[in-house]
Design a protein around this motif. Structure first.
Motif, PDB file in Angstrom:
ATOM      1  N   ARG A  73     -22.530  -1.950  48.715  1.00  0.00           N
ATOM      2  CA  ARG A  73     -22.570  -3.305  49.275  1.00  0.00           C
ATOM      3  C   ARG A  73     -23.737  -4.094  48.669  1.00  0.00           C
ATOM      4  N   ASP A  74     -24.881  -3.457  48.515  1.00  0.00           N
ATOM      5  CA  ASP A  74     -26.042  -4.126  47.936  1.00  0.00           C
ATOM      6  C   ASP A  74     -25.791  -4.518  46.480  1.00  0.00           C
ATOM      7  N   ALA A  75     -25.168  -3.623  45.724  1.00  0.00           N
ATOM      8  CA  ALA A  75     -24.866  -3.930  44.315  1.00  0.00           C
ATOM      9  C   ALA A  75     -23.883  -5.089  44.221  1.00  0.00           C
ATOM     10  N   GLN A  76     -22.890  -5.107  45.108  1.00  0.00           N
ATOM     11  CA  GLN A  76     -21.927  -6.216  45.108  1.00  0.00           C
ATOM     12  C   GLN A  76     -22.619  -7.525  45.483  1.00  0.00           C
ATOM     13  N   ALA A  77     -23.514  -7.501  46.453  1.00  0.00           N
ATOM     14  CA  ALA A  77     -24.252  -8.709  46.853  1.00  0.00           C
ATOM     15  C   ALA A  77     -25.093  -9.225  45.686  1.00  0.00           C
ATOM     16  N   LYS A  78     -25.660  -8.307  44.915  1.00  0.00           N
ATOM     17  CA  LYS A  78     -26.443  -8.688  43.741  1.00  0.00           C
ATOM     18  C   LYS A  78     -25.560  -9.416  42.721  1.00  0.00           C
ATOM     19  N   LEU A  79     -24.354  -8.903  42.516  1.00  0.00           N
ATOM     20  CA  LEU A  79     -23.407  -9.566  41.595  1.00  0.00           C
ATOM     21  C   LEU A  79     -23.003 -10.930  42.126  1.00  0.00           C
ATOM     22  N   ASP A  80     -22.742 -11.003  43.415  1.00  0.00           N
ATOM     23  CA  ASP A  80     -22.306 -12.254  44.026  1.00  0.00           C
ATOM     24  C   ASP A  80     -23.366 -13.348  43.916  1.00  0.00           C
ATOM     25  N   SER A  81     -24.626 -12.954  43.823  1.00  0.00           N
ATOM     26  CA  SER A  81     -25.707 -13.940  43.775  1.00  0.00           C
ATOM     27  C   SER A  81     -26.248 -14.188  42.369  1.00  0.00           C
ATOM     28  N   ASP A  82     -25.766 -13.458  41.379  1.00  0.00           N
ATOM     29  CA  ASP A  82     -26.276 -13.593  40.008  1.00  0.00           C
ATOM     30  C   ASP A  82     -25.105 -13.753  39.039  1.00  0.00           C
ATOM     31  N   ALA A  84     -24.882 -14.388  35.877  1.00  0.00           N
ATOM     32  CA  ALA A  84     -25.008 -13.700  34.584  1.00  0.00           C
ATOM     33  C   ALA A  84     -24.708 -12.210  34.742  1.00  0.00           C
ATOM     34  N   LEU A  85     -25.209 -11.613  35.802  1.00  0.00           N
ATOM     35  CA  LEU A  85     -24.933 -10.195  36.066  1.00  0.00           C
ATOM     36  C   LEU A  85     -23.451  -9.993  36.361  1.00  0.00           C
ATOM     37  N   ALA A  86     -22.873 -10.897  37.139  1.00  0.00           N
ATOM     38  CA  ALA A  86     -21.441 -10.803  37.453  1.00  0.00           C
ATOM     39  C   ALA A  86     -20.606 -10.871  36.176  1.00  0.00           C
ATOM     40  N   ALA A  87     -20.992 -11.741  35.250  1.00  0.00           N
ATOM     41  CA  ALA A  87     -20.267 -11.854  33.981  1.00  0.00           C
ATOM     42  C   ALA A  87     -20.399 -10.567  33.170  1.00  0.00           C
ATOM     43  N   ALA A  88     -21.594  -9.987  33.167  1.00  0.00           N
ATOM     44  CA  ALA A  88     -21.808  -8.730  32.435  1.00  0.00           C
ATOM     45  C   ALA A  88     -20.964  -7.609  33.019  1.00  0.00           C
ATOM     46  N   VAL A  89     -20.843  -7.568  34.341  1.00  0.00           N
ATOM     47  CA  VAL A  89     -20.045  -6.521  34.974  1.00  0.00           C
ATOM     48  C   VAL A  89     -18.557  -6.763  34.723  1.00  0.00           C
ATOM     49  N   SER A 122     -14.776  -5.604  41.343  1.00  0.00           N
ATOM     50  CA  SER A 122     -15.923  -5.472  42.245  1.00  0.00           C
ATOM     51  C   SER A 122     -16.627  -4.142  41.992  1.00  0.00           C
ATOM     52  N   VAL A 123     -17.702  -3.916  42.723  1.00  0.00           N
ATOM     53  CA  VAL A 123     -18.368  -2.617  42.689  1.00  0.00           C
ATOM     54  C   VAL A 123     -17.702  -1.772  43.758  1.00  0.00           C
ATOM     55  N   LYS A 124     -17.020  -0.732  43.318  1.00  0.00           N
ATOM     56  CA  LYS A 124     -16.241   0.098  44.230  1.00  0.00           C
ATOM     57  C   LYS A 124     -16.881   1.474  44.422  1.00  0.00           C
ATOM     58  N   CYS A 125     -17.467   2.009  43.346  1.00  0.00           N
ATOM     59  CA  CYS A 125     -17.968   3.389  43.373  1.00  0.00           C
ATOM     60  C   CYS A 125     -19.158   3.510  42.434  1.00  0.00           C
ATOM     61  N   LEU A 126     -20.317   3.799  42.985  1.00  0.00           N
ATOM     62  CA  LEU A 126     -21.513   3.949  42.144  1.00  0.00           C
ATOM     63  C   LEU A 126     -21.396   5.160  41.217  1.00  0.00           C
ATOM     64  N   HIS A 127     -20.685   6.202  41.660  1.00  0.00           N
ATOM     65  CA  HIS A 127     -20.497   7.385  40.814  1.00  0.00           C
ATOM     66  C   HIS A 127     -19.800   6.994  39.509  1.00  0.00           C
TER      67      HIS A 127
END
Length: 186
Positions: A73-82, A84-89, A122-127
């Motif tokens: 959830r934290d990683a997804q929130a980071k993407l949602d607020s950035d 440039a990071l969202a584009a990279a992902v 989205s970010v689904k699985c950190l593994h």
């Protein structure tokens, strides 16, 4: 490159038989697999979206703790607020799907879908993100996870010969993160 007993080691690491022959891409300091590449179609023909599979019990355990603390959830929130990071992902997901799809036979009737770990973006699985990064790919989420868990270094192997048979090592234990690699605890 695979070694003669890699399939056995991989199966022991993940705790079940392999569903397809996989290729080890990265090994730990004890020369045991960390990440394996899985074909896009399993032996039974089932499409499999996850190209890079994390097999290292130490990394798996540490990432499971991150996920348990809400880090997906934290990683997804980071993407949602950035943006440039969202584009990279998004680029990471597209590259991942493109590489996996290129490995499909032209006549494949069924095809896996999605990006990293089958995600639709989205970010689904950190593994899965970590495995992609540990396989040598540029994955911003995986890089962040690697910084949090540190390099997987064990004092004893997770798999070893016991009474002439390859088995999970009952003496294996998780080393302290600080002593194994001086990575900060988060």
């Amino acid at each position: 490159m695979n070694e003669p007993r890699d399939d056995e080691v991989l199966a022991l690491q993940i705790g079940r038989p392999l569903r397809a022959r996989s290729r080890v891409l990265r090994r730990c300091s004890l020369h045991l697999p960390i990440v394996a590449e899985v074909p896009p179609l399993l032996d039974d023909g089932e499409p499999f979206p996850t190209r890079y599979w994390l097999t290292c019990p130490l990394a798996h355990r540490r990432i499971a703790r991150l996920e348990g603390r809400g880090c997906v959830r934290d990683a997804q929130a980071k993407l949602d607020s950035d943006p440039a990071l969202a584009a990279a992902v998004r680029e990471t997901h597209a590259r991942y799907a493109e590489e996996r799809d290129a490995a499909l036979p032209a006549e494949a009737r069924y095809r896996p879908s999605g990006g990293v770990g089958g995600s639709s973006g989205s970010v689904k699985c950190l593994h899965a993100h970590y495995a992609d990064f540990a396989a040598g790919n540029d994955n911003p989420v995986g890089r962040d996870v690697a910084a949090q868990i540190g390099e997987p270094r064990c004092a004893s192997p997770c798999v070893r010969f016991i009474d002439g048979e390859l088995r999970r090592n009952p003496d294996w234990h998780e080393p302290s993160q600080r002593s194994s690699d001086d990575a900060p605890q988060h």
